[in-house]
Design an enzyme around this catalytic site. Sequence first.
Site: not given
Length: 329
Positions: A111, A194, A197
Amino acid sequence: METVLSGIRSTGHLHLGNYFGALRNFVKMQNDYNCFFFIADLHSLTTHPHPDDFHASVKIILSEYLAAGLDPDKCALFIQSDIPEVSELYVLLNMLAYKGEMERTASFKDKVRLNPENVNTGLLTYPVLMAADILVHRANYVPVGKDQEQHLEITRVLARRFNSMYGCDVFPEPQSFKFGSGPIKVPGLDGNGKMGKSEGNGIYLYDDEQTITKKVMRAVTDSGPTEPNSEKPVVIENLFTLLKLVSEPSTVEYFNEKWNDCSIRYGDLKKQLAADICKVTLPIREKIDAIYNDDAYLHRVTSEGRDKARASASATLALAKKAVGFRTF
Ligand code: TRP
Protein backbone atom coordinates in the site's frame (compact mmCIF):
# COMPACT_ATOMS: atom_id res chain seq x y z
CA MET A 1 -19.31 -26.10 18.27
CA GLU A 2 -16.23 -24.40 16.86
CA THR A 3 -16.34 -20.82 15.69
CA VAL A 4 -15.55 -19.63 12.17
CA LEU A 5 -15.27 -15.95 11.37
CA SER A 6 -14.75 -13.97 8.21
CA GLY A 7 -14.66 -10.30 7.33
CA ILE A 8 -15.99 -9.16 3.99
CA ARG A 9 -14.58 -6.17 2.16
CA SER A 10 -17.18 -3.47 1.90
CA THR A 11 -16.15 -2.16 -1.48
CA GLY A 12 -17.10 -3.44 -4.91
CA HIS A 13 -19.60 -6.01 -6.09
CA LEU A 14 -19.53 -9.80 -5.85
CA HIS A 15 -18.17 -11.46 -8.97
CA LEU A 16 -18.42 -15.07 -10.12
CA GLY A 17 -15.04 -15.77 -8.55
CA ASN A 18 -16.38 -14.79 -5.12
CA TYR A 19 -19.64 -16.61 -5.74
CA PHE A 20 -18.16 -19.97 -6.72
CA GLY A 21 -15.26 -19.58 -4.29
CA ALA A 22 -15.53 -18.10 -0.81
CA LEU A 23 -19.28 -17.57 -0.78
CA ARG A 24 -20.19 -21.16 -1.61
CA ASN A 25 -17.98 -22.27 1.24
CA PHE A 26 -19.53 -19.75 3.64
CA VAL A 27 -22.96 -21.07 2.75
CA LYS A 28 -21.85 -24.63 3.55
CA MET A 29 -20.07 -23.64 6.77
CA GLN A 30 -23.21 -22.01 8.15
CA ASN A 31 -24.57 -25.48 8.84
CA ASP A 32 -21.53 -26.93 10.60
CA TYR A 33 -20.00 -24.10 12.60
CA ASN A 34 -20.86 -21.22 14.80
CA CYS A 35 -20.35 -18.58 12.08
CA PHE A 36 -19.63 -14.87 12.33
CA PHE A 37 -19.63 -12.97 9.04
CA PHE A 38 -19.35 -9.23 8.93
CA ILE A 39 -18.87 -6.34 6.55
CA ALA A 40 -15.54 -4.70 7.36
CA ASP A 41 -16.58 -1.08 7.02
CA LEU A 42 -14.00 0.29 9.48
CA HIS A 43 -11.18 -1.23 7.46
CA SER A 44 -12.44 0.52 4.33
CA LEU A 45 -11.89 3.93 5.99
CA THR A 46 -8.15 3.56 5.34
CA THR A 47 -8.86 4.67 1.77
CA HIS A 48 -11.14 7.60 2.80
CA PRO A 49 -14.38 6.77 0.98
CA HIS A 50 -16.66 9.76 0.45
CA PRO A 51 -19.33 9.97 3.21
CA ASP A 52 -22.04 9.93 0.54
CA ASP A 53 -20.86 6.54 -0.72
CA PHE A 54 -19.79 4.90 2.53
CA HIS A 55 -23.15 3.54 3.66
CA ALA A 56 -24.33 2.69 0.15
CA SER A 57 -21.37 0.40 -0.49
CA VAL A 58 -22.04 -1.48 2.75
CA LYS A 59 -25.71 -1.82 1.79
CA ILE A 60 -24.83 -3.15 -1.65
CA ILE A 61 -22.41 -5.80 -0.46
CA LEU A 62 -24.77 -6.84 2.36
CA SER A 63 -27.66 -7.24 -0.10
CA GLU A 64 -25.47 -9.24 -2.45
CA TYR A 65 -24.25 -11.66 0.23
CA LEU A 66 -27.82 -12.19 1.45
CA ALA A 67 -29.12 -12.73 -2.07
CA ALA A 68 -26.31 -15.17 -2.81
CA GLY A 69 -27.10 -17.40 0.12
CA LEU A 70 -25.88 -16.19 3.52
CA ASP A 71 -28.64 -17.04 5.94
CA PRO A 72 -28.93 -14.64 8.88
CA ASP A 73 -30.85 -17.27 10.84
CA LYS A 74 -27.89 -19.65 10.65
CA CYS A 75 -25.00 -17.24 11.17
CA ALA A 76 -24.30 -13.92 12.84
CA LEU A 77 -24.23 -11.47 9.95
CA PHE A 78 -23.31 -7.97 11.05
CA ILE A 79 -21.59 -4.69 10.34
CA GLN A 80 -18.15 -4.32 11.95
CA SER A 81 -18.74 -0.74 13.16
CA ASP A 82 -21.90 -1.87 15.02
CA ILE A 83 -19.64 -3.68 17.47
CA PRO A 84 -17.87 -1.06 19.64
CA GLU A 85 -16.07 -3.88 21.48
CA VAL A 86 -13.95 -4.36 18.36
CA SER A 87 -12.60 -0.82 18.56
CA GLU A 88 -11.97 -1.17 22.26
CA LEU A 89 -10.03 -4.40 21.86
CA TYR A 90 -8.15 -2.77 18.97
CA VAL A 91 -6.83 -0.14 21.41
CA LEU A 92 -5.68 -2.81 23.85
CA LEU A 93 -3.98 -4.85 21.12
CA ASN A 94 -2.28 -1.80 19.64
CA MET A 95 -0.18 -1.59 22.80
CA LEU A 96 1.21 -5.04 22.00
CA ALA A 97 1.84 -4.50 18.29
CA TYR A 98 5.29 -3.16 17.45
CA LYS A 99 5.85 -0.52 14.82
CA GLY A 100 8.62 -2.51 13.15
CA GLU A 101 6.56 -5.64 12.73
CA MET A 102 3.66 -3.68 11.29
CA GLU A 103 5.98 -1.93 8.83
CA ARG A 104 7.30 -5.28 7.67
CA THR A 105 3.83 -6.57 6.75
CA ALA A 106 3.62 -7.28 3.01
CA SER A 107 0.20 -5.66 2.57
CA PHE A 108 1.44 -2.46 4.25
CA LYS A 109 4.51 -2.30 2.03
CA ASP A 110 2.30 -2.80 -1.03
CA LYS A 111 0.00 0.00 0.00
CA VAL A 112 2.90 2.36 0.69
CA ARG A 113 4.22 1.63 -2.78
CA LEU A 114 0.83 2.05 -4.48
CA ASN A 115 -0.39 5.09 -2.51
CA PRO A 116 2.61 6.94 -1.10
CA GLU A 117 0.40 10.00 -0.51
CA ASN A 118 -1.84 8.20 2.00
CA VAL A 119 0.31 6.26 4.45
CA ASN A 120 -1.96 6.70 7.48
CA THR A 121 -1.47 4.78 10.73
CA GLY A 122 -4.84 3.07 10.25
CA LEU A 123 -3.16 1.37 7.32
CA LEU A 124 -0.15 0.53 9.48
CA THR A 125 -2.33 -1.08 12.15
CA TYR A 126 -4.81 -2.65 9.71
CA PRO A 127 -3.69 -6.12 10.89
CA VAL A 128 -4.35 -5.16 14.52
CA LEU A 129 -7.93 -4.19 13.72
CA MET A 130 -8.31 -7.47 11.89
CA ALA A 131 -6.88 -9.30 14.91
CA ALA A 132 -9.46 -7.52 17.10
CA ASP A 133 -12.25 -8.67 14.74
CA ILE A 134 -11.13 -12.26 15.11
CA LEU A 135 -10.05 -12.40 18.74
CA VAL A 136 -13.09 -10.58 20.08
CA HIS A 137 -15.11 -13.70 19.20
CA ARG A 138 -12.31 -16.06 20.15
CA ALA A 139 -12.68 -17.58 16.69
CA ASN A 140 -11.03 -20.94 16.01
CA TYR A 141 -10.98 -20.70 12.22
CA VAL A 142 -10.72 -17.98 9.62
CA PRO A 143 -11.09 -18.83 5.92
CA VAL A 144 -8.46 -16.64 4.32
CA GLY A 145 -6.94 -16.29 0.91
CA LYS A 146 -3.20 -16.12 0.38
CA ASP A 147 -3.17 -12.33 0.67
CA GLN A 148 -4.55 -12.50 4.23
CA GLU A 149 -2.37 -15.33 5.60
CA GLN A 150 0.17 -12.94 7.07
CA HIS A 151 -2.56 -10.98 8.86
CA LEU A 152 -3.77 -14.20 10.43
CA GLU A 153 -0.22 -14.98 11.53
CA ILE A 154 -0.03 -11.52 13.18
CA THR A 155 -3.33 -12.32 14.92
CA ARG A 156 -1.77 -15.46 16.39
CA VAL A 157 1.31 -13.51 17.51
CA LEU A 158 -0.89 -10.93 19.25
CA ALA A 159 -3.03 -13.62 20.89
CA ARG A 160 0.08 -15.39 22.22
CA ARG A 161 1.64 -12.12 23.35
CA PHE A 162 -1.51 -11.05 25.18
CA ASN A 163 -1.87 -14.41 26.92
CA SER A 164 1.75 -14.52 27.99
CA MET A 165 2.01 -10.88 29.04
CA TYR A 166 -1.07 -11.13 31.24
CA GLY A 167 -0.61 -14.74 32.27
CA CYS A 168 -3.98 -15.88 30.97
CA ASP A 169 -5.51 -17.88 28.14
CA VAL A 170 -8.21 -15.51 26.99
CA PHE A 171 -7.41 -15.85 23.30
CA PRO A 172 -7.17 -19.10 21.32
CA GLU A 173 -4.88 -18.94 18.28
CA PRO A 174 -7.06 -18.91 15.18
CA GLN A 175 -6.16 -21.28 12.37
CA SER A 176 -6.69 -20.79 8.70
CA PHE A 177 -9.78 -22.72 7.60
CA LYS A 178 -8.86 -25.27 4.96
CA PHE A 179 -11.59 -26.43 2.63
CA GLY A 180 -11.64 -30.12 1.85
CA SER A 181 -11.37 -29.80 -1.91
CA GLY A 182 -9.36 -26.56 -1.90
CA PRO A 183 -10.78 -23.29 -3.12
CA ILE A 184 -12.15 -23.27 -6.66
CA LYS A 185 -10.15 -20.99 -8.90
CA VAL A 186 -12.46 -19.14 -11.23
CA PRO A 187 -10.54 -17.80 -14.22
CA GLY A 188 -11.06 -14.33 -15.67
CA LEU A 189 -12.08 -13.65 -19.26
CA ASP A 190 -8.76 -12.18 -20.32
CA GLY A 191 -6.67 -15.33 -20.13
CA ASN A 192 -4.69 -13.86 -17.23
CA GLY A 193 -5.46 -16.18 -14.35
CA LYS A 194 -8.00 -15.58 -11.62
CA MET A 195 -11.14 -13.51 -11.87
CA GLY A 196 -10.66 -10.48 -9.66
CA LYS A 197 -11.98 -7.04 -8.98
CA SER A 198 -8.79 -5.15 -9.62
CA GLU A 199 -8.03 -7.19 -12.73
CA GLY A 200 -11.16 -5.84 -14.46
CA ASN A 201 -11.78 -9.26 -15.97
CA GLY A 202 -14.83 -10.21 -13.97
CA ILE A 203 -18.50 -10.93 -14.37
CA TYR A 204 -20.53 -9.57 -11.50
CA LEU A 205 -23.65 -11.09 -9.99
CA TYR A 206 -25.23 -7.71 -10.55
CA ASP A 207 -24.35 -7.46 -14.25
CA ASP A 208 -27.38 -7.45 -16.56
CA GLU A 209 -27.85 -9.83 -19.45
CA GLN A 210 -26.47 -7.43 -22.03
CA THR A 211 -23.34 -6.72 -20.02
CA ILE A 212 -22.69 -10.40 -19.36
CA THR A 213 -23.16 -11.28 -23.04
CA LYS A 214 -20.86 -8.47 -24.14
CA LYS A 215 -18.14 -9.48 -21.68
CA VAL A 216 -18.29 -13.16 -22.61
CA MET A 217 -18.32 -12.49 -26.36
CA ARG A 218 -15.19 -10.37 -25.91
CA ALA A 219 -13.31 -13.08 -23.96
CA VAL A 220 -9.87 -13.85 -25.32
CA THR A 221 -9.62 -16.95 -27.58
CA ASP A 222 -7.12 -18.27 -30.11
CA SER A 223 -7.34 -19.26 -33.77
CA GLY A 224 -8.75 -22.70 -32.98
CA PRO A 225 -7.50 -26.29 -32.70
CA THR A 226 -5.37 -27.56 -35.58
CA GLU A 227 -5.07 -31.20 -34.56
CA PRO A 228 -7.73 -33.53 -33.17
CA ASN A 229 -7.64 -34.28 -29.44
CA SER A 230 -5.00 -31.67 -28.72
CA GLU A 231 -4.47 -30.07 -25.35
CA LYS A 232 -6.38 -26.84 -24.81
CA PRO A 233 -4.40 -23.63 -24.43
CA VAL A 234 -5.05 -21.74 -21.18
CA VAL A 235 -7.48 -19.17 -22.63
CA ILE A 236 -9.70 -21.96 -23.98
CA GLU A 237 -9.36 -24.11 -20.88
CA ASN A 238 -10.59 -21.05 -18.93
CA LEU A 239 -13.79 -20.88 -20.96
CA PHE A 240 -14.36 -24.58 -20.34
CA THR A 241 -13.76 -24.09 -16.61
CA LEU A 242 -16.47 -21.43 -16.55
CA LEU A 243 -18.75 -23.64 -18.63
CA LYS A 244 -18.32 -26.47 -16.12
CA LEU A 245 -19.42 -24.15 -13.32
CA VAL A 246 -22.63 -22.95 -14.94
CA SER A 247 -23.69 -25.43 -17.63
CA GLU A 248 -25.11 -28.93 -17.81
CA PRO A 249 -22.51 -31.71 -18.09
CA SER A 250 -23.98 -32.64 -21.48
CA THR A 251 -23.26 -29.11 -22.73
CA VAL A 252 -19.65 -29.32 -21.59
CA GLU A 253 -19.37 -32.72 -23.25
CA TYR A 254 -20.84 -31.36 -26.50
CA PHE A 255 -18.25 -28.58 -26.78
CA ASN A 256 -15.48 -30.91 -25.70
CA GLU A 257 -16.28 -33.21 -28.60
CA LYS A 258 -16.36 -30.22 -30.93
CA TRP A 259 -12.94 -29.21 -29.65
CA ASN A 260 -11.59 -32.72 -30.08
CA ASP A 261 -12.73 -33.06 -33.68
CA CYS A 262 -11.67 -29.47 -34.47
CA SER A 263 -15.17 -28.35 -35.46
CA ILE A 264 -15.62 -26.01 -32.49
CA ARG A 265 -16.90 -22.48 -33.12
CA TYR A 266 -15.94 -20.18 -30.32
CA GLY A 267 -18.89 -17.91 -31.08
CA ASP A 268 -21.29 -20.77 -30.30
CA LEU A 269 -19.39 -21.71 -27.17
CA LYS A 270 -19.48 -18.13 -25.90
CA LYS A 271 -23.17 -17.69 -26.67
CA GLN A 272 -23.95 -20.82 -24.68
CA LEU A 273 -21.66 -19.76 -21.85
CA ALA A 274 -23.24 -16.29 -21.64
CA ALA A 275 -26.75 -17.78 -21.60
CA ASP A 276 -25.85 -20.26 -18.86
CA ILE A 277 -24.13 -17.61 -16.72
CA CYS A 278 -27.30 -15.50 -17.03
CA LYS A 279 -29.40 -18.47 -15.94
CA VAL A 280 -27.40 -18.59 -12.71
CA THR A 281 -26.98 -14.89 -12.02
CA LEU A 282 -30.17 -13.17 -13.21
CA PRO A 283 -32.39 -14.67 -10.47
CA ILE A 284 -29.76 -13.56 -7.92
CA ARG A 285 -29.76 -10.09 -9.44
CA GLU A 286 -33.51 -9.90 -8.88
CA LYS A 287 -33.07 -10.97 -5.26
CA ILE A 288 -30.34 -8.36 -4.74
CA ASP A 289 -32.74 -5.65 -5.90
CA ALA A 290 -35.56 -6.91 -3.70
CA ILE A 291 -33.34 -7.07 -0.62
CA TYR A 292 -31.65 -3.74 -1.33
CA ASN A 293 -35.06 -2.07 -1.42
CA ASP A 294 -36.37 -3.76 1.71
CA ASP A 295 -35.15 -1.47 4.48
CA ALA A 296 -37.23 -3.24 7.14
CA TYR A 297 -35.58 -6.55 6.31
CA LEU A 298 -32.07 -5.09 6.29
CA HIS A 299 -32.77 -3.38 9.60
CA ARG A 300 -33.92 -6.66 11.15
CA VAL A 301 -30.95 -8.64 9.80
CA THR A 302 -28.31 -6.14 10.95
CA SER A 303 -29.94 -5.61 14.36
CA GLU A 304 -30.13 -9.33 15.06
CA GLY A 305 -26.59 -9.82 13.76
CA ARG A 306 -25.33 -6.98 15.91
CA ASP A 307 -27.01 -8.42 19.01
CA LYS A 308 -25.52 -11.88 18.48
CA ALA A 309 -22.07 -10.44 17.81
CA ARG A 310 -22.14 -8.02 20.73
CA ALA A 311 -23.14 -10.76 23.15
CA SER A 312 -20.07 -12.74 22.15
CA ALA A 313 -17.77 -9.71 21.91
CA SER A 314 -18.67 -8.19 25.26
CA ALA A 315 -18.06 -11.48 27.05
CA THR A 316 -14.55 -11.68 25.57
CA LEU A 317 -13.78 -8.03 26.20
CA ALA A 318 -14.73 -8.39 29.87
CA LEU A 319 -12.21 -11.25 30.20
CA ALA A 320 -9.52 -9.30 28.36
CA LYS A 321 -10.00 -6.15 30.45
CA LYS A 322 -9.91 -8.14 33.63
CA ALA A 323 -6.64 -9.75 32.51
CA VAL A 324 -5.12 -6.35 31.71
CA GLY A 325 -6.01 -5.15 35.20
CA PHE A 326 -9.04 -2.91 34.74
CA ARG A 327 -11.26 -2.83 37.82
CA THR A 328 -14.45 -0.89 38.48
CA PHE A 329 -14.63 1.51 41.42
N1 TRP B 1 -8.78 -7.86 5.47
C1 TRP B 1 -9.79 -8.71 4.91
C2 TRP B 1 -9.80 -8.56 3.38
O1 TRP B 1 -9.27 -7.60 2.86
C3 TRP B 1 -11.16 -8.37 5.46
C4 TRP B 1 -11.21 -8.61 6.93
C5 TRP B 1 -11.32 -7.68 7.90
C6 TRP B 1 -11.17 -9.88 7.56
N2 TRP B 1 -11.35 -8.27 9.11
C7 TRP B 1 -11.26 -9.62 8.96
C8 TRP B 1 -11.06 -11.20 7.09
C9 TRP B 1 -11.23 -10.66 9.87
C10 TRP B 1 -11.04 -12.24 8.01
C11 TRP B 1 -11.11 -11.96 9.39
O2 TRP B 1 -10.33 -9.40 2.70
